[in-house]
Design an enzyme around this catalytic site. Sequence first.
Site, mmCIF file in Angstrom:
data_model
loop_
_atom_site.group_PDB
_atom_site.id
_atom_site.type_symbol
_atom_site.label_atom_id
_atom_site.label_comp_id
_atom_site.label_asym_id
_atom_site.label_seq_id
_atom_site.Cartn_x
_atom_site.Cartn_y
_atom_site.Cartn_z
ATOM 1 N N ILE A 1 0.865 -1.189 0.000
ATOM 2 C CA ILE A 1 0.000 0.000 0.000
ATOM 3 C C ILE A 1 0.897 1.234 0.000
ATOM 4 C CG2 ILE A 1 -1.737 1.321 1.352
ATOM 5 C CD1 ILE A 1 -2.854 -1.364 0.355
ATOM 6 N N HIS A 2 0.759 2.103 -0.985
ATOM 7 C CA HIS A 2 1.559 3.334 -0.918
ATOM 8 C C HIS A 2 0.890 4.548 -1.564
ATOM 9 C CE1 HIS A 2 2.505 2.427 -5.079
ATOM 10 N NE2 HIS A 2 2.808 3.689 -5.198
#
Length: 358
Positions: free
Chosen positions: A202-203
């Site tokens: 997740i970024h």
Amino acid sequence: MKFLTVIGARPQFIKAAPLSRALRKKHREILVHTGQHYDYAMSQQFFRELGIPRPDFNLEVGSGLHGAQTAAMLAKLEPVVIKQRPDAIIIFGDTNSTLAGALIAAKLHIPLAHIEAGMRSFNRMMPEEVNRVVADHLSNMHFCSTNTAMENLKKEGITSGLYMVGDIMYDAMKYILPTKDQTAKIIKKLSLVPGNYLFVTIHRAENTDDAENLSAIMEALLSSGKKAVFPVHPRTERKLKDISLWDKLEGSENVMLIPPQGYRESLALQSAAYAVITDSGGIQKEAYLLKTPCLTVRHETEWVETVKTGWNRLVGPDKKRILKALAYLRPPASHPSLYGQGQSARLIAGHLERHLGR
Ligand code: UD1
């Protein structure tokens, strides 16, 4: 010919590796690293692993707000390009480094080649979408990974210099793909059982910078009942600490927080996972190529073919939808070839030579 390649963020190092190899057989390449990504695990690790030549210039811009970061790249890139006078500038994907390379090429009247052109999410709230649109409209040569990308460009009135070349990440992947033994070793080192864990990344700003979205995704992982191996991007780590979720995840039975991984490790972990949960563009595609089902925690994707074939589902940052999709996960029977043959770098090099007339 002399090419100047601008890279700066992790996925660009991966994409540049095969093209550098292809170009350097006959031509000169000046490699410019903007310094957007600078931690060892986000940058040098990939240069070593993929055998990417040492950058000729590192602009060392580091982190910052979008305007300041892009402006710093522009100010430092311009004198390099003026001095080097390349025959063309090459940019990849959709990051702020892509945008800076595109603007400099346009301002200095240097032919611009965009690799992974034509991708669209149609969501201008994403910084990446803005970067892509600008880069495509300033480019002279558009190297597309998919037919959808070719069509997207035509709909925006871009009708010349279009080349369908397949996806260059596939080239990089084929080059470094771990063997069965290497995969088994990587999985064992983390005490994971093949086919029985989730691989999570997740970024994206829309998830990390929104406490509600980030918490919902993390709550889904915590209650998934499956081991979840989660290499944490530095941005995400900071945000998880800001909203006091880091300690809860670290103390949990099933979520395993690990540092950003190398390319081979990442591919191994994806290939043996029960499912991938991600908001990354590249990983949706890699999961498809590795035949691992993917849940994308976004509302839209540029890689629409992965969804159409049933290998990828858009679940949004929504705990209920993530858990429901996990419960009903079935890998489809068919797996059509969507992204070419892993020969993009060679095709791009040939088109560049012909387009530039040398
Ligand atoms: C960028 C790209 C995104 C791409 C992603 C791959 C833009 C707008 N976004 O997002 O499209 O998918 O790279 O990872 O260009 N940081 C570190 N160490 C590093 C790099 C970053 O600590 O080596 C921190 C910085 O403090 C920064 C944050 O991570 O505040 C975000 O970095 P940035 O490069 O702005 O964007 P990414 O989220 O990595």
